[in-house]
Write a protein that holds these residues in place. Structure first.
Motif, PDB file in Angstrom:
ATOM      1  N   SER A 202      -2.993 -16.371 -20.872  1.00 16.84           N
ATOM      2  CA  SER A 202      -2.185 -15.343 -20.216  1.00 16.84           C
ATOM      3  C   SER A 202      -1.672 -14.415 -21.318  1.00 16.84           C
ATOM      4  CB  SER A 202      -1.015 -15.993 -19.474  1.00 16.84           C
ATOM      5  OG  SER A 202      -0.242 -15.025 -18.822  1.00 16.84           O
ATOM      6  N   LEU A 203      -1.914 -13.124 -21.183  1.00 20.12           N
ATOM      7  CA  LEU A 203      -1.645 -12.168 -22.261  1.00 20.12           C
ATOM      8  C   LEU A 203      -0.452 -11.277 -21.928  1.00 20.12           C
ATOM      9  CD1 LEU A 203      -5.375 -11.107 -22.757  1.00 20.12           C
ATOM     10  CD2 LEU A 203      -4.119 -12.829 -24.090  1.00 20.12           C
ATOM     11  N   THR A 204       0.529 -11.251 -22.828  1.00 23.58           N
ATOM     12  CA  THR A 204       1.734 -10.439 -22.607  1.00 23.58           C
ATOM     13  C   THR A 204       2.206  -9.712 -23.858  1.00 23.58           C
ATOM     14  OG1 THR A 204       3.138 -12.368 -23.056  1.00 23.58           O
ATOM     15  CG2 THR A 204       2.569 -11.937 -20.752  1.00 23.58           C
ATOM     16  N   ASP A 205       1.456  -9.781 -24.950  1.00 17.68           N
ATOM     17  CA  ASP A 205       1.911  -9.225 -26.226  1.00 17.68           C
ATOM     18  C   ASP A 205       2.258  -7.741 -26.085  1.00 17.68           C
ATOM     19  OD1 ASP A 205       2.202  -8.266 -28.849  1.00 17.68           O
ATOM     20  OD2 ASP A 205       0.827  -9.770 -29.633  1.00 17.68           O
ATOM     21  N   PRO A 206       3.528  -7.343 -26.349  1.00 18.91           N
ATOM     22  CA  PRO A 206       3.935  -5.939 -26.214  1.00 18.91           C
ATOM     23  C   PRO A 206       3.130  -4.984 -27.095  1.00 18.91           C
ATOM     24  CG  PRO A 206       5.851  -7.359 -26.428  1.00 18.91           C
ATOM     25  CD  PRO A 206       4.656  -8.209 -26.728  1.00 18.91           C
ATOM     26  N   LYS A 207       2.538  -5.499 -28.177  1.00 10.99           N
ATOM     27  CA  LYS A 207       1.756  -4.632 -29.062  1.00 10.99           C
ATOM     28  C   LYS A 207       0.645  -3.936 -28.289  1.00 10.99           C
ATOM     29  CE  LYS A 207      -1.057  -4.648 -33.275  1.00 10.99           C
ATOM     30  NZ  LYS A 207      -1.578  -5.466 -34.399  1.00 10.99           N
ATOM     31  N   TRP A 208       0.064  -4.645 -27.329  1.00 13.89           N
ATOM     32  CA  TRP A 208      -1.024  -4.057 -26.532  1.00 13.89           C
ATOM     33  C   TRP A 208      -0.605  -3.769 -25.102  1.00 13.89           C
ATOM     34  CZ3 TRP A 208      -2.172  -7.954 -30.095  1.00 13.89           C
ATOM     35  CH2 TRP A 208      -2.991  -7.551 -31.164  1.00 13.89           C
ATOM     36  N   PHE A 209       0.271  -4.594 -24.547  1.00 12.18           N
ATOM     37  CA  PHE A 209       0.565  -4.469 -23.126  1.00 12.18           C
ATOM     38  C   PHE A 209       1.917  -3.842 -22.838  1.00 12.18           C
ATOM     39  CE2 PHE A 209      -2.463  -7.984 -23.636  1.00 12.18           C
ATOM     40  CZ  PHE A 209      -3.518  -7.433 -22.908  1.00 12.18           C
ATOM     41  N   GLY A 210       2.615  -3.429 -23.899  1.00 14.84           N
ATOM     42  CA  GLY A 210       3.843  -2.681 -23.711  1.00 14.84           C
ATOM     43  C   GLY A 210       4.999  -3.510 -23.181  1.00 14.84           C
ATOM     44  N   ASP A 211       5.964  -2.794 -22.628  1.00 19.38           N
ATOM     45  CA  ASP A 211       7.213  -3.414 -22.183  1.00 19.38           C
ATOM     46  C   ASP A 211       7.336  -3.391 -20.662  1.00 19.38           C
ATOM     47  OD1 ASP A 211       8.171  -3.839 -24.857  1.00 19.38           O
ATOM     48  OD2 ASP A 211       8.486  -1.685 -24.968  1.00 19.38           O
ATOM     49  N   GLY A 212       6.230  -3.577 -19.976  1.00 17.05           N
ATOM     50  CA  GLY A 212       6.237  -3.530 -18.527  1.00 17.05           C
ATOM     51  C   GLY A 212       5.692  -2.213 -18.016  1.00 17.05           C
ATOM     52  N   PHE A 213       5.710  -2.043 -16.690  1.00 16.28           N
ATOM     53  CA  PHE A 213       5.228  -0.815 -16.071  1.00 16.28           C
ATOM     54  C   PHE A 213       6.388   0.159 -15.930  1.00 16.28           C
ATOM     55  CE2 PHE A 213       2.009  -3.559 -13.532  1.00 16.28           C
ATOM     56  CZ  PHE A 213       1.228  -3.683 -14.676  1.00 16.28           C
ATOM     57  N   GLY A 214       6.168   1.401 -16.332  1.00 19.22           N
ATOM     58  CA  GLY A 214       7.185   2.435 -16.196  1.00 19.22           C
ATOM     59  C   GLY A 214       6.637   3.638 -15.463  1.00 19.22           C
ATOM     60  N   ILE A 215       7.529   4.517 -15.046  1.00 20.68           N
ATOM     61  CA  ILE A 215       7.134   5.781 -14.425  1.00 20.68           C
ATOM     62  C   ILE A 215       7.006   6.813 -15.533  1.00 20.68           C
ATOM     63  CG2 ILE A 215       7.785   7.578 -12.785  1.00 20.68           C
ATOM     64  CD1 ILE A 215       9.438   5.433 -11.314  1.00 20.68           C
ATOM     65  N   ALA A 216       5.863   7.455 -15.614  1.00 23.45           N
ATOM     66  CA  ALA A 216       5.601   8.431 -16.667  1.00 23.45           C
ATOM     67  C   ALA A 216       6.028   9.830 -16.228  1.00 23.45           C
ATOM     68  CB  ALA A 216       4.116   8.434 -17.018  1.00 23.45           C
ATOM     69  N   VAL A 217       6.645  10.549 -17.162  1.00 20.49           N
ATOM     70  CA  VAL A 217       7.155  11.898 -16.894  1.00 20.49           C
ATOM     71  C   VAL A 217       6.859  12.770 -18.120  1.00 20.49           C
ATOM     72  CG1 VAL A 217       9.200  13.255 -16.275  1.00 20.49           C
ATOM     73  CG2 VAL A 217       9.017  10.890 -15.494  1.00 20.49           C
ATOM     74  N   ARG A 218       6.660  14.058 -17.914  1.00 24.97           N
ATOM     75  CA  ARG A 218       6.464  14.969 -19.050  1.00 24.97           C
ATOM     76  C   ARG A 218       7.703  14.963 -19.949  1.00 24.97           C
ATOM     77  NH1 ARG A 218       4.129  17.704 -14.768  1.00 24.97           N
ATOM     78  NH2 ARG A 218       6.147  18.635 -14.258  1.00 24.97           N
ATOM     79  N   LYS A 219       7.497  15.108 -21.241  1.00 21.22           N
ATOM     80  CA  LYS A 219       8.603  15.023 -22.198  1.00 21.22           C
ATOM     81  C   LYS A 219       9.677  16.079 -21.944  1.00 21.22           C
ATOM     82  CE  LYS A 219       6.464  12.660 -26.118  1.00 21.22           C
ATOM     83  NZ  LYS A 219       7.491  11.609 -26.193  1.00 21.22           N
ATOM     84  N   GLN A 220       9.268  17.250 -21.464  1.00 22.36           N
ATOM     85  CA  GLN A 220      10.255  18.306 -21.240  1.00 22.36           C
ATOM     86  C   GLN A 220      11.095  18.088 -19.986  1.00 22.36           C
ATOM     87  OE1 GLN A 220       6.923  18.581 -21.316  1.00 22.36           O
ATOM     88  NE2 GLN A 220       6.180  20.353 -20.131  1.00 22.36           N
ATOM     89  N   ASP A 221      10.710  17.141 -19.137  1.00 19.99           N
ATOM     90  CA  ASP A 221      11.446  16.892 -17.890  1.00 19.99           C
ATOM     91  C   ASP A 221      12.368  15.677 -18.030  1.00 19.99           C
ATOM     92  OD1 ASP A 221      10.273  19.069 -16.640  1.00 19.99           O
ATOM     93  OD2 ASP A 221       8.600  17.884 -15.851  1.00 19.99           O
TER      94      ASP A 221
END
Length: 256
Positions: A202-221
């Motif tokens: 079972s793979l969970t290493d943050p180096k590749w799989f990050g810190d969970g699922f997030g909502i992506a938004v443009r940097k200016q918003d």
């Protein structure tokens, strides 16, 4: 004169602050529609799933109109940057590489990553030399295999997991690497799913799989990112998040 200039500067600063605090009356969410239970496409073309329900709940919390925009995974970030929609909610892992281009809210889900194969496939995870493993192209799973097994595993990349499942079924690949919940819904819970099983670690290493699922938004918003962050927390405090999650998962999908 100096007093007049100071007053003008204060007014200009206040006006700028108001302009920056954008009121989001409509939020357009980009969703893949090919990754159950997070999202899938019905016969009539409508999108269903956890991500769709979350998008609608977040808009209701923000008192904004919600627009769902179907988008293939390969172009999901470029289309955000091109303003085809305002945010992505598509089981996207929060990673340092992605954060170079886009911003993320805090996590709204956290799921381990697993391999799935036909029962008795006999895959030796100590020696994967030449083994064909399917992944969805340009995902964290793709990067993990490339970084760790690129010289030994034969990585087969697909536009969607549905395509990978077809090749797994007909024996063209030995295994598929993906989010455990998606593999469960996409294979194990389907007709004939009893012929398959989770295999390997079972793979969970943050180096590749990050810190969970997030909502992506443009940097200016950044104002939208902050509002969505607050809305996620509010949905959890009210128990609405838990009610939505219970429709799709029999465990705590938010994690610790």
């Amino acid at each position: 004169m100096k007093k007049w200039l100071l007053a003008a500067a204060i007014v200009a600063t206040a006006a700028t602050g108001v302009a920056q605090a954008k009121e989001w009356k409509t939020v357009r969410f980009g969703i893949e529609g090919a990754y159950p239970p997070f999202s899938w496409t019905e016969a009539d073309g409508s999108l269903k799933g956890f991500d769709v329900d979350m998008a609608n709940a977040l808009c209701e919390e923000l008192k904004a109109k919600c627009v769902i925009v179907p988008q293939d995974w390969d172009g999901i970030i470029p289309s955000l940057l091109a303003r085809k929609y305002d945010a992505i909610i598509a089981a996207m892992s929060i990673t340092e590489e992605r954060k170079k281009k886009i911003d993320f809210t805090g996590k709204y889900a956290l799921i381990p990553n697993k391999f799935i194969a036909k029962k008795d496939a006999g895959i030796d995870f100590e020696n994967l030399n030449g083994v064909k493993i399917g992944v969805q192209r340009a995902t964290t799973h793709d990067k993990y295999l490339t970084d760790n097994f690129g010289d030994s595993v034969e990585i087969v990349r697909y536009g969607s997991f549905d395509e990978a499942y077809l090749d797994l079924g007909n024996g063209r690949i030995a295994a598929v690497l993906g989010d455990a919940s998606a593999l469960e819904d996409g294979v194990l819970k389907k007709d004939g799913g009893e012929a398959y099983e989770f295999v390997g670690p079972s793979l969970t290493d943050p180096k590749w799989f990050g810190d969970g699922f997030g909502i992506a938004v443009r940097k200016q918003d950044k104002d939208l990112t902050k509002q969505l962050d607050a809305a996620i927390l509010s949905l959890r405090e009210k128990g609405i998040y838990q009610d939505i999650a219970a429709k799709y998962f029999n465990y705590d999908v938010y994690g610790e």
